[in-house]
Design a protein around this motif. Structure first.
Motif, PDB file in Angstrom:
ATOM      1  N   ASP A  81     -33.994  18.729  51.512  1.00  0.00           N
ATOM      2  CA  ASP A  81     -33.404  19.399  52.687  1.00  0.00           C
ATOM      3  C   ASP A  81     -33.951  20.810  52.898  1.00  0.00           C
ATOM      4  OD1 ASP A  81     -32.261  20.898  50.687  1.00  0.00           O
ATOM      5  OD2 ASP A  81     -30.185  20.536  51.275  1.00  0.00           O
ATOM      6  N   GLY A  82     -34.958  21.202  52.110  1.00  0.00           N
ATOM      7  CA  GLY A  82     -35.553  22.516  52.301  1.00  0.00           C
ATOM      8  C   GLY A  82     -35.038  23.588  51.361  1.00  0.00           C
ATOM      9  N   LYS A  83     -33.973  23.295  50.620  1.00  0.00           N
ATOM     10  CA  LYS A  83     -33.531  24.256  49.602  1.00  0.00           C
ATOM     11  C   LYS A  83     -34.672  24.491  48.613  1.00  0.00           C
ATOM     12  CE  LYS A  83     -30.012  22.118  47.638  1.00  0.00           C
ATOM     13  NZ  LYS A  83     -29.463  21.134  48.555  1.00  0.00           N
ATOM     14  N   SER A  84     -34.709  25.675  48.046  1.00  0.00           N
ATOM     15  CA  SER A  84     -35.694  25.918  47.003  1.00  0.00           C
ATOM     16  C   SER A  84     -35.107  26.846  45.953  1.00  0.00           C
ATOM     17  CB  SER A  84     -36.961  26.544  47.594  1.00  0.00           C
ATOM     18  OG  SER A  84     -36.662  27.826  48.089  1.00  0.00           O
ATOM     19  N   HIS A 132     -37.921  22.271  44.530  1.00  0.00           N
ATOM     20  CA  HIS A 132     -37.871  22.042  45.981  1.00  0.00           C
ATOM     21  C   HIS A 132     -37.094  20.771  46.288  1.00  0.00           C
ATOM     22  CE1 HIS A 132     -40.756  25.293  46.421  1.00  0.00           C
ATOM     23  NE2 HIS A 132     -41.245  24.835  45.280  1.00  0.00           N
ATOM     24  N   CYS A 158     -40.463  31.859  53.718  1.00  0.00           N
ATOM     25  CA  CYS A 158     -41.474  31.399  52.767  1.00  0.00           C
ATOM     26  C   CYS A 158     -41.311  32.114  51.442  1.00  0.00           C
ATOM     27  CB  CYS A 158     -42.896  31.596  53.306  1.00  0.00           C
ATOM     28  SG  CYS A 158     -43.436  33.312  53.444  1.00  0.00           S
ATOM     29  N   LYS A 190     -29.470  27.959  50.460  1.00  0.00           N
ATOM     30  CA  LYS A 190     -30.890  27.971  50.848  1.00  0.00           C
ATOM     31  C   LYS A 190     -31.806  28.228  49.651  1.00  0.00           C
ATOM     32  CE  LYS A 190     -31.773  27.895  54.926  1.00  0.00           C
ATOM     33  NZ  LYS A 190     -32.029  26.689  55.765  1.00  0.00           N
ATOM     34  N   GLY A 212     -42.687  24.452  50.976  1.00  0.00           N
ATOM     35  CA  GLY A 212     -41.416  24.528  51.680  1.00  0.00           C
ATOM     36  C   GLY A 212     -41.308  25.697  52.630  1.00  0.00           C
ATOM     37  N   VAL A 259     -40.964  27.494  55.963  1.00  0.00           N
ATOM     38  CA  VAL A 259     -40.379  26.987  57.214  1.00  0.00           C
ATOM     39  C   VAL A 259     -41.068  27.686  58.380  1.00  0.00           C
ATOM     40  CG1 VAL A 259     -38.261  26.735  58.559  1.00  0.00           C
ATOM     41  CG2 VAL A 259     -38.171  26.684  56.039  1.00  0.00           C
ATOM     42  N   SER A 308     -37.107  35.573  54.375  1.00  0.00           N
ATOM     43  CA  SER A 308     -36.509  34.572  55.263  1.00  0.00           C
ATOM     44  C   SER A 308     -35.713  35.217  56.377  1.00  0.00           C
ATOM     45  CB  SER A 308     -35.597  33.668  54.434  1.00  0.00           C
ATOM     46  OG  SER A 308     -34.921  32.745  55.247  1.00  0.00           O
TER      47      SER A 308
END
Lengths: 360, 360
Positions: A233-236, A230, B225, A154, B213, B215, B242
């Motif tokens: 798939d939302g990974k950061s 970023h 966030c 993640k 990004g 969520v 998160s």
């Protein structure tokens, strides 16, 4: 099976880091220190004498002369980044396999020119990111790849800073726009970006944004900066690199089921033993007064220092090529991806911290 | 000197976290569990029976009834954030000292209304950020404040994540817009922001930028966030909070001369002993094959769990007020600063990750 001859290394220049690599080449069982070149013959002689070169090693007063030596298989090039394009291309043209210091180039188009030369000649290219070769690194990767212990990645946070002294901040090649013009981003930031890509299985982020507050010197060279990365798939990921803060080198990677911490990823605290911390499905006890389970420490002992393992790996690839294999493309590919993201951070800083799309 | 009577606590609601606080009030030498209120009398009875309430403790079927009890000095309010404004103001008006769970309000203007009521009544307000009261916290602060060991603060990275299960993600009050509408930012992010401000001596950043990004769930509540914070003097910080990643809670603070790491800052791994790592002027050995000096681990043993220390501190302040002192303004001030930065992160997300100026 006959023992194969060691790969014969020449070193281009007498950079400080070349001392460590000379030792590594001596330690690697399949490599031999055969030559060093400097623009000053005296400097090269003194370097060889001080760094364990064998008596038969050749001392050259120019890089060209070393590259023309048919008895050298491979060169280690710890040159200022601005010189990589010229000397790496020439080395490849002279059929020398190439262990190239990071950052591999001033930008990816320069690196692509190096890649063209390397591919034309069929020589191996690997960058000098030593920690990739530590025995700890695949152990950490096993954890990150484990669907049960780590799950889906993640976030990653990586930082590398060290407190440069005033002499460094005035005179080091890493603060000079015409030498290592990428400054702290090219030096310390390279490692952060590499570690993030490594954790993300070298999947490139879609977008890179430099964080406000990058510090540049009067000549415009980056002394400290941060960025966020970023993925689709939302990974950061976030990174911070700096010449202006105390020595710190962390990777924190969190997945849906696990967490990895390492606080000495580039240079382990000690040479013979390294560790990292893992937590899997860590939670709290019933009244939330402690952790259950707690993270645990994983200890890795090493046969050879990471830089000698790097030389050994590189020399193995060179040996394989001598025996008919193709060059291993994995290493130049990850060098290029690292440089691409580095370029994107630089571009974002130059654009006033606007998002930059990463295009492969 | 006569032993002073303990401060008499009532608890508003039977939230899960109230179990831990009931134990803490029992453990604190200057506090006494005297009442609990729930909208359901049966629930309150069961809660008192299960959580060590003394036999003389009063059980109320409404919050109003508890607040009307003249024998209660102070209330602990672990209510959903959306109810803070109403009940905190009412508690203050009823002259109850107030230990208020975090986030203290849905936004700073609501919190200012609470502050007005508290100031009018002259009662003490403290938020429920327990780790601030751990014996480790001032020890870490001593390090950060040390010009020789840490120097000037340059960066902080703080994260707090935990992997909420599917039931939590559907039903917990922290994913409901009408209950704890600030979601992961209000819950986990509160701690990150507090830790960053704490490291920065509660100097507010000038600018806050949420990272792309974030969520959100279908109802628009934040599940994950990140943000970066930037000060006038060049200091910066990043945070990640998160509900969607494995339990992780780190502070990494780097200064010009030192580095602090702590990986369990909110809930220590164990109750009786906690540690953190410090490095000062850490560097490399001569060939850059190891660290010299290496960071070291600082171990802190505790007399009481952090939540009991919090209750003790709060009760001491209440006792002082009973003896004629003014309320301690430090605690509401740092609550407000934390909420201000939290509001700025939220505003930046709402504005599409644009920078938001923090105005005190």
């Amino acid at each position: 099976m006959a023992v194969e001859a060691p790969i014969r290394f020449g070193i281009l220049g007498c950079a400080e880091i070349a001392r460590k690599l000379s030792r590594a080449i001596n330690l690697a069982p399949n490599a031999e220190l055969c030559a060093v070149a400097s623009r000053s013959l005296d400097k090269a002689k003194a370097f060889a004498a001080a760094n364990g070169f064998p008596s038969h090693a050749k001392i050259y007063g120019s890089y060209d002369a070393l590259l023309d030596d048919p008895d050298i298989d491979a060169v280690y090039a710890p040159l200022p980044t601005s010189l990589h394009l010229y000397w790496a291309v020439l080395a490849a043209k002279k059929n020398k396999h190439l262990l190239l210091e990071k950052p591999v180039a001033l930008n990816v188009s320069e690196f692509d020119a190096i890649l063209d030369a390397v591919e034309s000649s069929g020589v191996q290219l690997m960058d000098g990111t030593m920690w990739m070769h530590h025995a700890r690194t695949p152990a950490m990767k096993d954890f990150l790849s484990d669907a049960d212990r780590f799950g889906q990645l993640k976030t990653v946070h990586a930082c590398f800073s060290f407190a440069a002294d005033s002499d460094f901040l005035k005179n080091d090649i890493r603060v000079k726009p015409d030498l290592d013009g990428l400054g702290a981003l090219g030096d310390a930031g390279w490692y952060c970006i590499r570690s993030i890509l490594w954790a993300a299985n070298f999947e490139l982020p879609k977008t890179v944004i430099a964080l406000p507050g990058a510090v540049l010197n009067d000549a415009g060279v980056i002394l400290a900066c941060g960025a966020s990365l970023h993925w689709e798939d939302g990974k950061s990921a976030t990174l911070h690199c700096s010449f202006l803060s105390n020595l710190t080198m962390d990777i924190t990677a969190t997945g849906t089921k696990g967490t990895l911490h390492v606080n000495d990823f580039i240079i382990p605290f000690q040479e013979k033993e390294a560790y990292f911390s893992t937590g899997t499905k860590t939670g709290f006890d019933e009244l939330v007064t402690g952790w259950l389970p707690q993270p645990s420490k994983q200890v890795i002992t090493t046969d050879l220092p990471q830089e000698a393992r790097m030389v050994r790996e590189f020399a193995n690839l060179v040996r394989a090529i001598k025996n008919g294999s193709k060059p291993e493309t994995k290493w130049p590919t990850i060098s290029r991806k690292t440089q691409l993201v580095l370029d994107a951070v630089k571009a974002s800083i130059d654009k006033g911290f606007k998002p930059v799309e990463v295009v492969y």
